[in-house]
Scaffold this motif. Structure first.
Motif, PDB file in Angstrom:
ATOM      1  N   UNK A 191     118.218 -45.194  50.809  1.00  0.00           N
ATOM      2  CA  UNK A 191     117.580 -43.905  51.066  1.00  0.00           C
ATOM      3  C   UNK A 191     118.470 -42.753  50.592  1.00  0.00           C
ATOM      4  N   UNK A 192     119.753 -42.827  50.911  1.00  0.00           N
ATOM      5  CA  UNK A 192     120.661 -41.748  50.513  1.00  0.00           C
ATOM      6  C   UNK A 192     120.914 -41.749  49.003  1.00  0.00           C
ATOM      7  N   UNK A 193     120.733 -42.877  48.354  1.00  0.00           N
ATOM      8  CA  UNK A 193     120.980 -42.944  46.912  1.00  0.00           C
ATOM      9  C   UNK A 193     120.044 -42.033  46.127  1.00  0.00           C
ATOM     10  N   UNK A 194     118.944 -41.619  46.738  1.00  0.00           N
ATOM     11  CA  UNK A 194     118.048 -40.671  46.064  1.00  0.00           C
ATOM     12  C   UNK A 194     118.726 -39.323  45.858  1.00  0.00           C
ATOM     13  N   UNK A 195     119.754 -39.028  46.644  1.00  0.00           N
ATOM     14  CA  UNK A 195     120.439 -37.741  46.580  1.00  0.00           C
ATOM     15  C   UNK A 195     121.838 -37.848  45.983  1.00  0.00           C
ATOM     16  N   UNK A 196     122.417 -39.058  46.023  1.00  0.00           N
ATOM     17  CA  UNK A 196     123.788 -39.211  45.523  1.00  0.00           C
ATOM     18  C   UNK A 196     124.002 -40.666  45.095  1.00  0.00           C
ATOM     19  N   UNK A 197     123.328 -41.045  44.040  1.00  0.00           N
ATOM     20  CA  UNK A 197     123.357 -42.441  43.598  1.00  0.00           C
ATOM     21  C   UNK A 197     124.756 -42.896  43.211  1.00  0.00           C
ATOM     22  N   UNK A 198     125.527 -42.028  42.569  1.00  0.00           N
ATOM     23  CA  UNK A 198     126.847 -42.433  42.093  1.00  0.00           C
ATOM     24  C   UNK A 198     127.785 -42.784  43.242  1.00  0.00           C
ATOM     25  N   UNK A 199     127.781 -41.978  44.290  1.00  0.00           N
ATOM     26  CA  UNK A 199     128.666 -42.271  45.417  1.00  0.00           C
ATOM     27  C   UNK A 199     128.192 -43.479  46.224  1.00  0.00           C
ATOM     28  N   UNK A 200     126.897 -43.730  46.241  1.00  0.00           N
ATOM     29  CA  UNK A 200     126.409 -44.958  46.878  1.00  0.00           C
ATOM     30  C   UNK A 200     126.872 -46.168  46.076  1.00  0.00           C
ATOM     31  N   UNK A 201     126.743 -46.115  44.771  1.00  0.00           N
ATOM     32  CA  UNK A 201     127.216 -47.219  43.922  1.00  0.00           C
ATOM     33  C   UNK A 201     128.706 -47.463  44.128  1.00  0.00           C
TER      34      UNK A 201
END
Length: 222
Positions: A191-201
């Motif tokens: 869900x949060x990756x929609x706003x900050x995909x790079x930091x989730x990865x």
């Protein structure tokens, strides 16, 4: 009739055992069902609500609890619909005790996920200074559904998500063998990756999460 009596009368009039059986199977036979489809249930609820609006607004916590402790799942669903409707920016500080009681009563993913996202999440938006205290208590509980709620409550926060808190909770439960915890970790990260995909990865690459959590977290990231 009062609201609860009126709602119960009209719901039971629409009960269908043939429809109830697959509903019960889908919920692993954890609950009994009347066999009422969502759109019909919500129409009946809306009609009873409009008829008894003054009573409901004055006593929605007590009414919701009456419904939530009845036998069939449709009553629990009506209770949650009522709370989502009435709790909006209408919490008092002591409501966290009630919210905890709801999460730990008749618990399964279908109730807990809505309570975590909309009810707990809404409460902590209204009382942000309570967030770390509540999350710590829920996260340290032996109740798995409180643990899941501490992970999921930020689902409605979008770009206002506290990512450091989210990561901390994911790491805290990263070794859990509970399916519902592994799934929650992946879900909240996705869900949060929609706003900050790079930091989730980046977090997923470093966190040594369970395979299910990793798959869920990265599902929407190319």
């Amino acid at each position: 009739m009062n609201f609860v009596e009126d709602l119960e009368h009209n719901l039971t009039q629409k009960a269908c055992r043939e429809t109830a059986i697959p509903m019960e199977d889908y919920m692993k036979n954890n609950f009994n069902f009347l066999g009422i489809k969502t759109e019909v249930r919500r129409t009946i609820f809306k009609e009873a609500y409009e008829k008894h609006k003054q009573e409901v607004k004055a006593n929605f916590r007590d009414i919701a609890w009456q419904l939530f402790t009845k036998n069939e799942r449709e009553f629990h669903q009506c209770a949650i619909d009522l709370l989502v409707k009435e709790f909006k920016k209408n919490y008092v500080l002591d409501d966290i005790t009630f919210i905890e009681k709801l999460i730990t009563t008749n618990s399964w993913w279908d109730s807990v996920d809505v309570l975590a996202k909309y009810i707990l999440g809404g409460y902590l938006k209204q009382f942000p200074n309570e967030t770390y205290k509540v999350v710590e208590r829920f996260s340290n509980s032996e109740n798995m559904w409180l643990n899941r709620s501490a992970l999921l409550f930020q689902l409605s926060y979008k770009e206002k998500t506290d990512f450091e808190l989210l990561k901390s909770e994911c790491l805290k439960h990263s070794k859990s063998n509970e399916f519902f915890i592994q799934k929650a970790i992946g879900w909240v990260l996705r869900d949060y990756s929609r706003f900050d995909a790079e930091n989730v990865k980046k977090f997923v690459a470093e966190a040594n999460l369970k395979p299910l959590s990793i798959r869920e977290a990265l599902r929407n990231i190319k």
